[in-house]
Scaffold this motif. Structure first.
Motif, short mmCIF file in Angstrom:
data_model
loop_
_atom_site.label_atom_id
_atom_site.label_comp_id
_atom_site.label_asym_id
_atom_site.label_seq_id
_atom_site.Cartn_x
_atom_site.Cartn_y
_atom_site.Cartn_z
N GLN A 90 74.50 -6.77 65.56
CA GLN A 90 75.89 -6.33 65.66
C GLN A 90 76.16 -5.61 66.97
N ILE A 139 75.10 -11.73 69.84
CA ILE A 139 76.18 -10.91 69.28
C ILE A 139 77.43 -11.78 69.27
N GLU A 185 78.80 -4.65 72.04
CA GLU A 185 79.20 -4.90 70.66
C GLU A 185 80.46 -5.74 70.65
#
Length: 247
Positions: free
Chosen positions: A88, A64, A125
């Motif tokens: 993501q 990520i 995230e």
């Protein structure tokens, strides 16, 4: 008023207007983000049994941004995410305090549908906000809470949130940490919390511009110090690019 004074006054109004706009947009962004997270938290609470569990403990490497996370398949929430590669976001679920993923022996914990369990949800995230929840307390949350608050579990103080804040049916749990920013978690109020397995949440900044939000049963507030330490420890273990500014 001479031309110079008038110009200075106009400049001040422009600067003041820009500052107010920045403050307004900051509050709006936090409110919208909180609504999204709150809805996600409620959804998580009701749908735990739909995750498509696996006992497979094979490690997957998920990237990520500039961060690499190594985690076993049985800790990854969704079947489609159990693969190596770029993502993501990454959703995990773990049993507390063992901090392990799904197994036959833990089946009842992962499949229960009533509140009061011991499953916590973690979402990694890319960082969207400049401050995490503890960092937002002084500049943002402190202006939105109803003081003096009431004593909560584990030495926390529970504050109601003003209607103007945009936090619907939510409270703020805050605990002092000497030499550090306070522990802060948002929880659904008692009436709404009964509908969710994970009605409390806290977000922290980790890694390289990575945000971790973890959601947990309200009963675990009484154990917030050990819970926060366990999540931090697990993050250090699985995040191969380093834990970053955990606070």
């Amino acid at each position: 008023m001479d031309n110079s004074a008038a110009a200075d006054s106009a400049d001040f109004r422009v600067v003041d207007s820009r500052l107010m706009l920045k403050v307004f947009y900051g509050f709006a962004a936090v409110a919208l983000f909180s609504v999204a997270i709150s809805l996600a938290g409620k959804w998580f609470g009701h749908s735990i049994a739909l995750g498509g569990h696996t006992e497979d403990a094979a490690l997957h490497e998920i990237v990520i941004g500039n961060n690499v996370i190594n985690v076993p398949a049985n800790a990854i929430r969704f079947e489609r995410a159990r693969r190596d590669g770029v993502a993501q976001r990454l959703d995990l679920y773990l049993r507390y305090p063992q901090m392990d993923g799904y197994s036959e022996t833990a089946r009842d914990d992962f499949n229960r549908t009533d509140p009061g369990g011991n499953i916590i949800f973690l979402t990694f995230e890319e960082q969207m906000m400049s401050r995490d929840m503890s960092g937002r307390f002084a500049p943002i949350y402190s202006a939105l809470i109803a003081r003096p608050g009431t004593p909560g579990p584990g030495g926390t103080t529970i504050y109601g949130l003003a209607e103007k804040s945009g936090y619907l049916n939510e409270t703020l749990a805050v605990a002092k940490r000497p030499g550090n920013t306070p522990f802060v978690a948002r929880c659904l109020d008692d009436a709404t919390a009964a509908q969710s397995l994970a009605p409390c949440e806290r977000d922290v900044l980790v890694g390289d511009r990575l945000s971790l939000t973890y959601r947990f049963p309200k009963e675990l507030l009484a154990d917030w110090q050990a819970l926060d330490a366990a999540v931090a420890s697990e993050t250090v273990r699985i995040l191969k690019t380093g834990p970053g500014p955990w606070k």
